[in-house]
Motif scaffolding. Structure first.
Motif, PDB file in Angstrom:
ATOM      1  N   LEU A   1       0.836  -0.966  -0.110  1.00 26.28           N
ATOM      2  CA  LEU A   1      -0.097   0.097   0.074  1.00 26.28           C
ATOM      3  C   LEU A   1       0.848   1.385   0.086  1.00 26.28           C
ATOM      4  N   ALA A   2       1.836   1.042   0.611  1.00 27.56           N
ATOM      5  CA  ALA A   2       2.975   2.340   0.835  1.00 27.56           C
ATOM      6  C   ALA A   2       3.633   2.758  -0.694  1.00 27.56           C
ATOM      7  N   LYS A   3       3.869   1.601  -1.460  1.00 28.80           N
ATOM      8  CA  LYS A   3       4.484   2.030  -2.813  1.00 28.80           C
ATOM      9  C   LYS A   3       3.616   1.153  -3.886  1.00 28.80           C
ATOM     10  N   PRO A   4       2.769   1.938  -4.519  1.00 32.44           N
ATOM     11  CA  PRO A   4       1.948   1.371  -5.454  1.00 32.44           C
ATOM     12  C   PRO A   4       2.472   0.453  -6.398  1.00 32.44           C
ATOM     13  N   ASP A   5       2.102  -0.795  -6.758  1.00 34.03           N
ATOM     14  CA  ASP A   5       2.669  -1.720  -7.522  1.00 34.03           C
ATOM     15  C   ASP A   5       1.447  -2.391  -8.221  1.00 34.03           C
ATOM     16  N   ASP A   6       1.377  -2.223  -9.361  1.00 28.10           N
ATOM     17  CA  ASP A   6       0.087  -2.757 -10.435  1.00 28.10           C
ATOM     18  C   ASP A   6      -0.034  -4.373 -10.284  1.00 28.10           C
ATOM     19  N   SER A   7       1.190  -4.865  -9.998  1.00 31.44           N
ATOM     20  CA  SER A   7       0.820  -6.257  -9.977  1.00 31.44           C
ATOM     21  C   SER A   7      -0.112  -6.833  -8.919  1.00 31.44           C
ATOM     22  N   VAL A   8       0.008  -5.977  -7.911  1.00 30.77           N
ATOM     23  CA  VAL A   8      -0.971  -6.480  -6.651  1.00 30.77           C
ATOM     24  C   VAL A   8      -2.400  -6.049  -6.972  1.00 30.77           C
ATOM     25  N   THR A   9      -2.811  -5.394  -8.241  1.00 32.21           N
ATOM     26  CA  THR A   9      -4.292  -5.096  -8.396  1.00 32.21           C
ATOM     27  C   THR A   9      -4.824  -5.753  -9.450  1.00 32.21           C
ATOM     28  N   GLN A  10      -4.097  -6.996  -9.713  1.00 31.43           N
ATOM     29  CA  GLN A  10      -4.482  -7.940 -10.771  1.00 31.43           C
ATOM     30  C   GLN A  10      -4.742  -9.355  -9.980  1.00 31.43           C
TER      31      GLN A  10
END
Length: 371
Positions: free
Chosen positions: A129-138
């Motif tokens: 959550l602190a460092k947005p990472d698109d791989s966790v949103t899929q």
């Protein structure tokens, strides 16, 4: 004091009845002819419907999270909370089945990583959550990451942990959108896992057949005794988990030494909802499988006494205030916790010794360990 005294009376009265019963009966012999029908009912009436319900509630949870992402508001967040609670209800009932497909490919830990004594999940979710990472949103990429950041515990932090207020959209910016997309991916992963578990148990030539037809060629159960051991083991292990992981993880009888933040689902106030679901699952499995049929007529009161203890525990669990920290601070509430500790121990003994011995499995056998 009222709960402590009641628990003592409950434990002693049931123990006295059980001992009287045992003194009038010789060693029981397992009715092997009835075991396949009991196993079939366990699968068809409890296990398969349980995973179906979890799959369905996880699907509703995914839809609710997607609605929050599409239209952030207090109303959509509240709806997601309701769907989250429903998913915990469904999972808590079926999670007592810690055998079969759920322990393959770390599915159990992917659904629920607990206990998390080193706060691994919290740290990993914090980092995501602190460092947005698109791989966790899929879901497609999230499912290959650490099990600690892809299940119910991770989603609880998204919905109720530090910074959750951004989900309603009141604070502006896209961080709420990113947090929500992560939560939606977790919910989609839970739905995927529920689907896999349902499919595995629904396949007529897979684990379902192995459970329903014990025999020499069976890869799981070479005979009816092994099958009966496995089914009873689920019940014993469920009772042990309630005491050891759901209660003693945060409270061992001394409020001054309690660790309320070690309780499962403490952020969302679902600690005791989880325990209630476990107890309801235990009662349902015992009833729906028809395990009482394996007892002779003179021993069938054993099941009634076990159910009485379970219902007494359930009554108290449903009467405790949801906030664990608040419950620990209130002597009237800790008296209820003391009741749960004492009588959950009694439940374990009833299942392991009385039911096990009553159906013809050696009393004292550690069913949950398979010894």
């Amino acid at each position: 004091m009222r709960f402590a005294l009641t628990s003592l009376v409950l434990a002693l009265s049931i123990s006295s009845g059980a001992m009287a019963q045992e003194s009038n009966a010789g060693p029981a012999v397992l009715n092997t002819a009835l075991v396949p029908s009991v196993m079939t009912r366990a699968v068809d009436d409890f296990i398969r419907p349980g995973y179906h319900r979890f799959h369905e509630t996880a699907g509703s949870l995914r839809a609710s999270m997607e609605a929050v992402c599409a239209t952030p508001s207090a109303a959509t967040v509240d709806a997601a909370h309701v769907a989250f609670n429903d998913t915990i209800d469904a999972w808590s009932r079926i999670e007592i089945v810690r055998v079969g497909p759920v322990i393959e490919d770390n599915r159990f830990e992917r659904v629920l990583f607990f206990p998390d004594r080193k706060s691994t999940g919290q740290k990993q979710v914090h980092a995501a959550l602190a460092k947005p990472d698109d791989s966790v949103t899929q879901m497609a990429t999230l499912k290959d990451k650490s099990v600690a950041m892809q299940g119910i515990g991770a989603l609880e932090f998204v919905l109720f942990g530090t910074g959750h207020e951004v989900l309603s959209g009141d604070q502006g910016g896209d961080h709420g959108g990113y947090r929500c997309r992560y939560g939606a991916a977790i919910a989609a992963n839970l739905e995927r896992l529920g689907g896999e578990l349902s499919a595995a148990w629904d396949a007529p030539d897979g684990v379902q057949a192995a459970w329903e037809k014990p025999g020499p060629a069976n890869p799981l159960f070479r005979d009816e005794k092994e099958a009966a051991n496995a089914l009873l083991g689920i019940l014993v292990h469920a009772a042990e988990t309630i005491r050891d992981q759901r209660l003693e993880s945060f409270y061992k009888g001394d409020a001054k030494k309690a660790l309320p933040r070690q309780a499962i689902y403490w952020r969302s106030g679902n600690t005791f909802r989880s325990v209630a679901g476990n107890l309801e699952g235990l009662r349902d499995l015992m009833k729906m499988s028809g395990m009482v049929d394996l007892l002779d007529e003179n021993s069938r009161s054993t099941v009634s006494s076990i159910d009485f203890v379970a219902r007494s525990l359930l009554r108290v669990v449903n009467d405790i205030q949801p906030n664990v920290e608040g419950a620990i601070a209130d002597p009237a509430e800790t008296a209820k916790l003391d009741f749960l500790l004492l009588n959950s121990r009694d439940l374990i003994l009833r299942l392991n010794n009385d039911l096990g011995g009553g159906i013809g499995l050696a009393a004292g056998f550690s069913f949950s360990d398979g010894d």
